[in-house]
Motif scaffolding. Structure first.
Motif: not given
Ligand SMILES: [Mg+2]
Ligand SMILES: Nc1ncnc2c1ncn2[C@@H]1O[C@H](COP(=O)(O)OP(=O)(O)OP(=O)(O)O)[C@@H](O)[C@H]1O
Lengths: 276, 257
Positions: B49-51, B161-164
């Protein structure tokens, strides 16, 4: 905290720190710091009064105080202090600037670290004192010698601190700078540099300490002016009072400089959002 | 979806070198996000996901495929997108206002204009009172809102947004979700949000992208056709939650087997 209390208890002759705590007596830092010197002064006075050591070797405190006033009055002390302070400032300015630039180079470029890092560490390992004989032959005992020695003394800790500070910049901050679309220049001045400031300043404090010690050493070995020279001159004349005045001046200004930088560093760290 | 997509990924792959082998973090990812759409990415830890998000942000360079924002290929970071990281990443030596204004620096605005726009965004997230505070003086939720203000102030059409809200407690988290929706309704941006919270995805998103790991890929895309404001206790909501849970659970089962 407990260390401070223990020291306080020992210096004031109180046996147990719990007692001190219960009585609510908390000596200030300044009181704690002066306790040991005062005790030493008392011992010194006692030794002189009892005649345990010949006054030619260890003159009485009163004698030293008198010499201090004399040297201060005829301007000799001030002249020596001024030339020493000048050397220190120039060395610190040069060494810190060059060390900062070199530290950035070592931190930013892997190739620079590979090519220059080992030689740098080798040079850093030779103390200032070790350079004096060679440098005297090369540049004589003029100002140039002191400037070179002091510059080197500041250069090393400054370069190391700067390199480490560069590497310690959180990766997340660098990424932030990129996602905000800042120019490379703005990334450096607005993110990297502020982030490095506390560590670089610690380096500067270390550098000034090293410079101070090197300065006195250098003036004692190869100089015709300055506080260090004043001490050597006193020894030559077998005027130990003069030597001790020199020691006290050096110690006092060293501690003053360190305190000043410590205070500044603390303010910078607080400003940078660190808890201190 | 009459408008052209704001974001389009075409068979994007990304691998990392790990001890002499390649680790495939993303394989063949296709995804489109429309104007004003909110898309949530969910999936087990390590599924990429982050990638994916970082690739869209220009922080990672995909090995293969293309990523376009508003039709333009992404070539560098900070292009047409703003990022809210999981940690707020406010710079501790700048005030809240300073942090928000920093984002405007590349736009070459006048100082007054910068200040005006920053103030408007800080107001939008309800932090006007704290504009001159430093990050250490803000609570976790306030800091995260400040980070959102910093992302909105540049007015990019896409916000990543990454797990904001990952670091916030559940009460604050649902409040922040509501606030995010309010901001989104006023600002009309497209949002790609990574979360590991199914409810958060269901509450916010127009579509939920379910990813799976080894190698990281998109398993299914679930449209959420519930009217807003959504009720977490409605039957339709729980039904969708069940479906997403099953989608995620199957994989856990497979991994375990
Ligand atoms: Mg991540
Ligand atoms: N720079 C890197 N080098 C090597 N491997 C990486 C790198 N970045 C990510 N990975 C690997 O790629 C995979 C996907 O990582 P990613 O961070 O995208 O997962 P994620 O879905 O965001 O997980 P989480 O929910 O835990 O945040 C992980 O297995 C991770 O170990």
């Amino acid at each position: 905290m407990s260390v401070v209390e223990t020291l306080g208890g020992a210096a004031s002759g109180l046996p147990a720190s719990p007692l001190v705590r219960r009585m609510g007596w908390r000596p200030s830092r300044a009181v704690l710091a002066t306790a040991a010197p005062l005790a030493l002064l008392g011992l010194w006075q006692a030794v002189s009064t009892l005649g345990l050591v010949a006054p030619q070797i260890l003159p009485a405190p009163s004698r030293v105080a008198q010499t201090f006033l004399e040297l201060a009055a005829d301007g000799e002390l001030l002249a020596a202090a001024r030339i020493s302070a000048w050397r220190l400032s120039v060395g610190l300015a040069l060494g810190a600037t060059l060390g900062f630039a070199f530290g950035i180079l070592l931190g930013a470029s892997r190739r620079a670290e590979e090519w220059l890092g080992p030689s740098f560490r080798a040079i850093a390992a030779v103390p200032a004192l070790g350079w004096i004989p060679l440098l005297i032959l090369l540049v004589g005992i003029d100002e140039m010698l002191k400037i070179i020695i002091l510059t080197k003394a500041c250069f090393v800790p400054m370069a190391i601190a700067t390199r480490d500070a560069w590497r310690a910049v959180p990766r997340g901050y660098a990424e932030l700078g990129r996602t905000l679309g800042l120019s490379r220049r703005a990334q450096f001045t607005r993110i990297t540099l502020p982030s490095m400031t506390p560590m670089v300043f610690s380096g500067l404090r270390l550098a000034s300490g090293q410079a101070f010690v090197s300065l006195v050493t250098c003036e004692m070995l190869a100089a015709t002016e300055g506080i260090g020279y004043l001490m050597v001159w006193g020894r030559t004349l077998f005027q130990m009072d003069m030597v001790i005045v020199g020691m006290i001046v050096v110690g006092a200004s060293g501690i003053a400089l360190d305190q000043l930088l410590r205070l500044t560093e603390r303010r910078i760290r607080a400003r940078m959002g660190e808890h201190v | 979806m009459s408008h052209p997509p704001i974001l389009s990924l075409r068979s994007v792959s990304k691998s990392f070198a790990v001890d002499d082998t390649r680790f495939h973090a993303l394989t063949d990812v296709d995804l489109e996000i429309a104007e004003n759409e909110i898309v949530a990415l969910i999936g087990p830890s390590g599924c990429g996901k982050s990638t994916l998000l970082r690739s869209v942000a220009g922080l990672e360079q995909p090995d293969d495929g293309s990523i376009r924002i508003a039709g333009q290929p992404v070539t560098r970071a900070g292009q047409e997108s703003a990022v809210v990281f999981q940690d707020h990443r406010l710079l501790p030596w700048l005030s809240l206002r300073g942090n928000v204004e920093l984002a405007l620096e590349p736009l070459g605005l006048s100082a007054t204009e910068r200040r005006r726009r920053a103030a408007a965004c800080i107001d939008l997230v309800g932090l006007t009172q704290f504009a001159d505070s430093f990050p250490r003086q803000l609570s976790g939720g306030m800091a995260q809102r400040a980070a959102i203000a910093r992302a909105l102030v540049v007015e990019t059409r896409l916000v990543l947004m990454d797990e904001p809200f990952g670091a916030l407690d559940s009460i604050l988290r649902s409040r922040m979700q509501e606030e995010l929706l309010k901001i989104w309704q006023r600002h009309r941006v497209s949002i790609l949000i990574v979360t590991h919270d199914i409810e958060e995805a269901l509450y916010l998103a127009d579509r939920v992208v379910v990813m799976r790991a080894q190698p990281g890929h998109i398993h299914e895309i679930v449209p959420i056709d519930l009217p807003r404001p959504r009720r977490r206790d409605s039957a339709a909501f729980s039904e969708l939650r069940g479906r997403l849970l099953r989608g995620l659970a199957t994989q856990d089962h497979e991994v375990a087997a």
